[in-house]
Motif scaffolding. Structure first.
Motif, PDB file in Angstrom:
ATOM      1  N   UNK A 125      -4.813   2.876  31.814  1.00 31.61           N
ATOM      2  CA  UNK A 125      -3.627   2.656  30.979  1.00 31.61           C
ATOM      3  C   UNK A 125      -4.048   2.287  29.566  1.00 31.61           C
ATOM      4  N   UNK A 126      -5.087   1.478  29.450  1.00 29.92           N
ATOM      5  CA  UNK A 126      -5.568   1.093  28.124  1.00 29.92           C
ATOM      6  C   UNK A 126      -6.070   2.305  27.340  1.00 29.92           C
ATOM      7  N   UNK A 127      -6.800   3.185  28.009  1.00 26.29           N
ATOM      8  CA  UNK A 127      -7.277   4.407  27.354  1.00 26.29           C
ATOM      9  C   UNK A 127      -6.114   5.264  26.869  1.00 26.29           C
ATOM     10  N   UNK A 128      -5.130   5.444  27.721  1.00 29.74           N
ATOM     11  CA  UNK A 128      -3.957   6.240  27.350  1.00 29.74           C
ATOM     12  C   UNK A 128      -3.190   5.563  26.217  1.00 29.74           C
ATOM     13  N   UNK A 157       5.677   2.563  19.716  1.00 31.28           N
ATOM     14  CA  UNK A 157       6.582   2.004  20.732  1.00 31.28           C
ATOM     15  C   UNK A 157       6.014   2.188  22.139  1.00 31.28           C
ATOM     16  N   UNK A 158       5.515   3.381  22.423  1.00 31.29           N
ATOM     17  CA  UNK A 158       4.919   3.639  23.735  1.00 31.29           C
ATOM     18  C   UNK A 158       3.661   2.785  23.906  1.00 31.29           C
ATOM     19  N   UNK A 159       2.888   2.651  22.838  1.00 33.02           N
ATOM     20  CA  UNK A 159       1.692   1.812  22.887  1.00 33.02           C
ATOM     21  C   UNK A 159       2.066   0.370  23.238  1.00 33.02           C
ATOM     22  N   UNK A 160       3.084  -0.164  22.595  1.00 32.25           N
ATOM     23  CA  UNK A 160       3.512  -1.539  22.880  1.00 32.25           C
ATOM     24  C   UNK A 160       3.988  -1.692  24.318  1.00 32.25           C
ATOM     25  N   UNK A 161       4.678  -0.691  24.841  1.00 31.13           N
ATOM     26  CA  UNK A 161       5.110  -0.732  26.241  1.00 31.13           C
ATOM     27  C   UNK A 161       3.901  -0.768  27.180  1.00 31.13           C
ATOM     28  N   UNK A 162       2.890   0.008  26.857  1.00 29.25           N
ATOM     29  CA  UNK A 162       1.678   0.026  27.673  1.00 29.25           C
ATOM     30  C   UNK A 162       0.958  -1.313  27.596  1.00 29.25           C
ATOM     31  N   UNK A 163       0.922  -1.910  26.415  1.00 29.51           N
ATOM     32  CA  UNK A 163       0.287  -3.223  26.262  1.00 29.51           C
ATOM     33  C   UNK A 163       1.031  -4.268  27.086  1.00 29.51           C
ATOM     34  N   UNK A 164       2.338  -4.207  27.109  1.00 28.57           N
ATOM     35  CA  UNK A 164       3.122  -5.125  27.934  1.00 28.57           C
ATOM     36  C   UNK A 164       2.790  -4.946  29.414  1.00 28.57           C
TER      37      UNK A 164
END
Length: 72
Positions: free
Chosen positions: A29-32, A43-50
Protein backbone atom coordinates in the motif's frame (compact mmCIF):
# COMPACT_ATOMS: atom_id res chain seq x y z
CA UNK A 1 -8.02 -26.99 34.38
CA UNK A 2 -6.63 -28.31 31.06
CA UNK A 3 -3.28 -27.10 29.82
CA UNK A 4 -3.85 -24.79 26.84
CA UNK A 5 -0.16 -24.24 26.13
CA UNK A 6 -0.32 -25.97 22.75
CA UNK A 7 -3.43 -24.02 21.78
CA UNK A 8 -1.79 -20.75 22.85
CA UNK A 9 1.32 -21.55 20.81
CA UNK A 10 -0.74 -22.48 17.75
CA UNK A 11 -2.83 -19.32 18.07
CA UNK A 12 0.26 -17.17 18.49
CA UNK A 13 1.87 -18.82 15.45
CA UNK A 14 -1.19 -18.15 13.29
CA UNK A 15 -1.43 -14.55 14.50
CA UNK A 16 2.26 -14.09 13.73
CA UNK A 17 1.70 -15.25 10.16
CA UNK A 18 -1.26 -12.88 9.82
CA UNK A 19 0.89 -10.07 11.21
CA UNK A 20 3.56 -10.81 8.59
CA UNK A 21 0.86 -10.64 5.91
CA UNK A 22 -0.33 -7.34 7.35
CA UNK A 23 3.21 -5.93 7.13
CA UNK A 24 3.51 -7.10 3.53
CA UNK A 25 0.19 -5.49 2.62
CA UNK A 26 1.25 -2.27 4.33
CA UNK A 27 4.46 -2.22 2.31
CA UNK A 28 2.51 -2.72 -0.92
CA UNK A 29 0.00 0.00 0.00
CA UNK A 30 2.86 2.36 0.79
CA UNK A 31 4.45 1.71 -2.61
CA UNK A 32 1.16 2.36 -4.39
CA UNK A 33 0.53 5.46 -2.26
CA UNK A 34 3.91 6.91 -3.22
CA UNK A 35 3.25 6.18 -6.89
CA UNK A 36 -0.18 7.82 -6.66
CA UNK A 37 1.30 10.88 -4.94
CA UNK A 38 3.96 11.18 -7.64
CA UNK A 39 1.27 11.05 -10.29
CA UNK A 40 -0.76 13.88 -8.81
CA UNK A 41 -3.52 12.43 -6.66
CA UNK A 42 -2.89 13.78 -3.19
CA UNK A 43 -6.38 12.85 -1.97
CA UNK A 44 -5.89 9.17 -2.79
CA UNK A 45 -2.42 9.33 -1.23
CA UNK A 46 -3.87 10.73 2.01
CA UNK A 47 -6.50 7.98 2.07
CA UNK A 48 -3.77 5.38 1.71
CA UNK A 49 -1.74 6.99 4.49
CA UNK A 50 -4.79 6.84 6.75
CA UNK A 51 -5.18 3.14 5.96
CA UNK A 52 -1.49 2.62 6.76
CA UNK A 53 -1.94 4.31 10.13
CA UNK A 54 -4.82 1.96 10.93
CA UNK A 55 -2.70 -1.04 9.95
CA UNK A 56 0.10 0.21 12.19
CA UNK A 57 -2.18 0.66 15.21
CA UNK A 58 -3.69 -2.77 14.69
CA UNK A 59 -0.25 -4.35 14.23
CA UNK A 60 0.75 -3.02 17.63
CA UNK A 61 -2.32 -4.56 19.24
CA UNK A 62 -1.77 -7.88 17.45
CA UNK A 63 1.85 -7.92 18.59
CA UNK A 64 0.78 -7.36 22.19
CA UNK A 65 -1.71 -10.21 21.92
CA UNK A 66 0.91 -12.53 20.47
CA UNK A 67 3.31 -11.73 23.29
CA UNK A 68 0.60 -12.37 25.88
CA UNK A 69 -0.25 -15.74 24.31
CA UNK A 70 3.40 -16.76 24.22
CA UNK A 71 3.79 -15.92 27.92
CA UNK A 72 0.84 -18.12 28.86
Amino acid sequence: MPDNTEAHIATADVLTLLLHNQHALAAAIEEVALWVKANGSSEVHENAVTALQTLDVNASAITAGILKLRQS
